[in-house]
Design a protein around this motif. Structure first.
Motif, PDB file in Angstrom:
ATOM      1  N   HIS A  19       0.846  -1.197   0.000  1.00  0.00           N
ATOM      2  CA  HIS A  19       0.000   0.000   0.000  1.00  0.00           C
ATOM      3  C   HIS A  19       0.877   1.241   0.000  1.00  0.00           C
ATOM      4  CE1 HIS A  19      -4.232  -1.252   1.204  1.00  0.00           C
ATOM      5  NE2 HIS A  19      -3.579  -2.400   1.141  1.00  0.00           N
ATOM      6  N   LEU A  20       0.518   2.190  -0.840  1.00  0.00           N
ATOM      7  CA  LEU A  20       1.072   3.538  -0.790  1.00  0.00           C
ATOM      8  C   LEU A  20      -0.112   4.473  -0.581  1.00  0.00           C
ATOM      9  CD1 LEU A  20       3.365   5.623  -1.087  1.00  0.00           C
ATOM     10  CD2 LEU A  20       2.886   5.627  -3.553  1.00  0.00           C
ATOM     11  N   PRO A  21      -0.356   4.887   0.675  1.00  0.00           N
ATOM     12  CA  PRO A  21      -1.467   5.802   0.926  1.00  0.00           C
ATOM     13  C   PRO A  21      -1.215   7.158   0.259  1.00  0.00           C
ATOM     14  CG  PRO A  21      -0.752   4.744   2.958  1.00  0.00           C
ATOM     15  CD  PRO A  21       0.280   4.442   1.907  1.00  0.00           C
ATOM     16  N   ILE A  22      -2.212   7.655  -0.448  1.00  0.00           N
ATOM     17  CA  ILE A  22      -2.132   8.959  -1.107  1.00  0.00           C
ATOM     18  C   ILE A  22      -2.878   9.998  -0.275  1.00  0.00           C
ATOM     19  CG2 ILE A  22      -2.682  10.253  -3.210  1.00  0.00           C
ATOM     20  CD1 ILE A  22      -0.480   8.070  -3.540  1.00  0.00           C
ATOM     21  N   ILE A  23      -4.088   9.666   0.136  1.00  0.00           N
ATOM     22  CA  ILE A  23      -4.874  10.489   1.056  1.00  0.00           C
ATOM     23  C   ILE A  23      -5.487   9.540   2.069  1.00  0.00           C
ATOM     24  CG2 ILE A  23      -6.959  11.894   1.349  1.00  0.00           C
ATOM     25  CD1 ILE A  23      -6.557  13.052  -1.361  1.00  0.00           C
ATOM     26  N   THR A  24      -5.471   9.942   3.322  1.00  0.00           N
ATOM     27  CA  THR A  24      -6.126   9.156   4.357  1.00  0.00           C
ATOM     28  C   THR A  24      -6.566  10.096   5.462  1.00  0.00           C
ATOM     29  OG1 THR A  24      -5.984   7.128   5.670  1.00  0.00           O
ATOM     30  CG2 THR A  24      -4.026   8.541   5.625  1.00  0.00           C
ATOM     31  N   TYR A  53     -14.377   5.917   8.351  1.00  0.00           N
ATOM     32  CA  TYR A  53     -15.356   6.654   9.135  1.00  0.00           C
ATOM     33  C   TYR A  53     -15.051   8.147   9.135  1.00  0.00           C
ATOM     34  CZ  TYR A  53     -16.783   2.093  10.799  1.00  0.00           C
ATOM     35  OH  TYR A  53     -17.225   0.800  10.866  1.00  0.00           O
ATOM     36  N   GLY A  54     -13.996   8.553   8.445  1.00  0.00           N
ATOM     37  CA  GLY A  54     -13.607   9.958   8.408  1.00  0.00           C
ATOM     38  C   GLY A  54     -14.468  10.777   7.461  1.00  0.00           C
ATOM     39  N   ASP A  55     -14.171  12.064   7.416  1.00  0.00           N
ATOM     40  CA  ASP A  55     -14.955  12.959   6.574  1.00  0.00           C
ATOM     41  C   ASP A  55     -14.238  13.331   5.277  1.00  0.00           C
ATOM     42  OD1 ASP A  55     -13.020  14.587   7.614  1.00  0.00           O
ATOM     43  OD2 ASP A  55     -14.392  15.986   8.603  1.00  0.00           O
ATOM     44  N   SER A  56     -13.209  12.554   4.902  1.00  0.00           N
ATOM     45  CA  SER A  56     -12.517  12.761   3.633  1.00  0.00           C
ATOM     46  C   SER A  56     -12.270  11.413   2.966  1.00  0.00           C
ATOM     47  CB  SER A  56     -11.191  13.491   3.848  1.00  0.00           C
ATOM     48  OG  SER A  56     -10.319  12.703   4.636  1.00  0.00           O
ATOM     49  N   GLN A  57     -12.000  11.444   1.664  1.00  0.00           N
ATOM     50  CA  GLN A  57     -11.699  10.209   0.941  1.00  0.00           C
ATOM     51  C   GLN A  57     -10.435   9.562   1.497  1.00  0.00           C
ATOM     52  OE1 GLN A  57     -11.241  11.631  -3.111  1.00  0.00           O
ATOM     53  NE2 GLN A  57     -13.124  10.600  -3.697  1.00  0.00           N
ATOM     54  N   ARG A  58     -10.348   8.286   1.262  1.00  0.00           N
ATOM     55  CA  ARG A  58      -9.122   7.541   1.513  1.00  0.00           C
ATOM     56  C   ARG A  58      -8.710   6.969   0.161  1.00  0.00           C
ATOM     57  NH1 ARG A  58      -8.052   1.684   1.472  1.00  0.00           N
ATOM     58  NH2 ARG A  58      -6.594   1.143   3.081  1.00  0.00           N
ATOM     59  N   ILE A  59      -7.523   7.343  -0.313  1.00  0.00           N
ATOM     60  CA  ILE A  59      -7.022   6.893  -1.612  1.00  0.00           C
ATOM     61  C   ILE A  59      -5.683   6.203  -1.387  1.00  0.00           C
ATOM     62  CG2 ILE A  59      -6.283   7.575  -3.927  1.00  0.00           C
ATOM     63  CD1 ILE A  59      -8.062  10.082  -3.628  1.00  0.00           C
ATOM     64  N   HIS A  60      -5.579   4.953  -1.854  1.00  0.00           N
ATOM     65  CA  HIS A  60      -4.335   4.183  -1.758  1.00  0.00           C
ATOM     66  C   HIS A  60      -3.999   3.596  -3.119  1.00  0.00           C
ATOM     67  CE1 HIS A  60      -4.107   2.993   2.793  1.00  0.00           C
ATOM     68  NE2 HIS A  60      -4.541   4.234   2.656  1.00  0.00           N
ATOM     69  N   VAL A  61      -2.717   3.532  -3.432  1.00  0.00           N
ATOM     70  CA  VAL A  61      -2.238   2.687  -4.515  1.00  0.00           C
ATOM     71  C   VAL A  61      -1.959   1.336  -3.864  1.00  0.00           C
ATOM     72  CG1 VAL A  61      -0.402   2.277  -6.194  1.00  0.00           C
ATOM     73  CG2 VAL A  61      -1.194   4.611  -5.768  1.00  0.00           C
ATOM     74  N   VAL A  62      -2.511   0.267  -4.446  1.00  0.00           N
ATOM     75  CA  VAL A  62      -2.368  -1.061  -3.871  1.00  0.00           C
ATOM     76  C   VAL A  62      -1.907  -2.018  -4.968  1.00  0.00           C
ATOM     77  CG1 VAL A  62      -3.573  -2.954  -2.721  1.00  0.00           C
ATOM     78  CG2 VAL A  62      -4.227  -0.589  -2.227  1.00  0.00           C
ATOM     79  N   GLY A  63      -0.876  -2.793  -4.662  1.00  0.00           N
ATOM     80  CA  GLY A  63      -0.395  -3.795  -5.598  1.00  0.00           C
ATOM     81  C   GLY A  63      -0.209  -5.130  -4.908  1.00  0.00           C
ATOM     82  N   SER A  64      -0.503  -6.205  -5.611  1.00  0.00           N
ATOM     83  CA  SER A  64      -0.291  -7.549  -5.080  1.00  0.00           C
ATOM     84  C   SER A  64       1.183  -7.886  -5.093  1.00  0.00           C
ATOM     85  CB  SER A  64      -1.062  -8.566  -5.912  1.00  0.00           C
ATOM     86  OG  SER A  64      -2.452  -8.293  -5.851  1.00  0.00           O
ATOM     87  N   LEU A  65       1.601  -8.659  -4.095  1.00  0.00           N
ATOM     88  CA  LEU A  65       3.006  -9.038  -3.935  1.00  0.00           C
ATOM     89  C   LEU A  65       3.180 -10.532  -4.114  1.00  0.00           C
ATOM     90  CD1 LEU A  65       3.704  -6.921  -0.753  1.00  0.00           C
ATOM     91  CD2 LEU A  65       4.720  -6.541  -3.002  1.00  0.00           C
ATOM     92  N   ASN A  66       4.300 -10.914  -4.660  1.00  0.00           N
ATOM     93  CA  ASN A  66       4.645 -12.321  -4.821  1.00  0.00           C
ATOM     94  C   ASN A  66       5.858 -12.597  -3.939  1.00  0.00           C
ATOM     95  OD1 ASN A  66       4.252 -14.835  -5.834  1.00  0.00           O
ATOM     96  ND2 ASN A  66       5.056 -14.408  -7.869  1.00  0.00           N
ATOM     97  N   LEU A  67       5.646 -12.522  -2.620  1.00  0.00           N
ATOM     98  CA  LEU A  67       6.760 -12.693  -1.670  1.00  0.00           C
ATOM     99  C   LEU A  67       6.960 -14.149  -1.300  1.00  0.00           C
ATOM    100  CD1 LEU A  67       5.993  -9.746   0.761  1.00  0.00           C
ATOM    101  CD2 LEU A  67       7.646  -9.811  -1.089  1.00  0.00           C
TER     102      LEU A  67
END
Length: 176
Positions: free
Chosen positions: A118-123, A162-176
């Motif tokens: 996850h790379l959170p952009i807005i939270t 539950y916040g009052d703003s968007q939550r935007i994340h870049v999410v990628g699957s991992l092959n660990l």
């Protein structure tokens, strides 16, 4: 902990601005699906790798595996997103931009076959990753300051905003 910090992405300001514009330019898709595809397997479209919502069935074409979603959408080549995919600390596949709308949007309770980066952009402080282990419920936050996280999504979990703003994340699957 089910969330581990793995370092900061040094071009966070560039990807932040690009993603905010991308989300704003594609609100019709975001409002319907809560995500935009970044990578694809066979169909280079914004909606090619959507998960399924309750009762809507499978989401991949027959014979396509999650790891096949490894090509960057053509419209994202040579952009800050492409740069992130090429320089992430791990190889990512089936990457998406997830948007959770404010005031109570939650995902279904589920578990995934692999861990996710996850790379959170807005939270906001009222956005929680909730995981379920025997005799314990955990809620954890991720900060949108360029920090990248590995999230163990192989255990039962959900997410609620539950916040009052968007939550935007870049999410990628991992092959660990």
């Amino acid at each position: 902990m089910n969330i581990s910090k793995i370092g900061k992405y040094d071009k966070f300001d560039e990807i932040y601005e690009f993603i905010i514009n991308l989300v704003n330019d594609n609100l019709n898709i975001i409002n319907e699906h809560n995500q935009l595809a970044i990578q694809y397997a066979t169909d280079p479209s914004w909606t090619n790798c959507m998960g399924h919502k309750a009762g809507q069935g499978k989401f991949f074409d027959k014979g396509v595996k999650e790891t096949d979603f490894c090509k960057t959408l053509p419209q994202l080549l040579n952009t800050p997103i492409d740069d992130f995919l090429n320089n992430a600390p791990h190889t990512l596949y089936r990457s998406r931009i997830f948007v959770a709308h404010p005031i109570g949007e939650c995902y279904s309770h589920h578990k995934d076959p692999v861990k996710r980066l996850h790379l959170p952009i807005i939270t906001n402080p009222e956005s929680y990753f909730l995981s379920y282990e025997p005799d314990e419920i955990r809620h954890e936050n991720m900060i949108a300051d360029g920090t990248m996280y590995i999230v163990d999504t192989t255990i039962p979990h959900t997410f609620c905003n539950y916040g009052d703003s968007q939550r935007i994340h870049v999410v990628g699957s991992l092959n660990l």
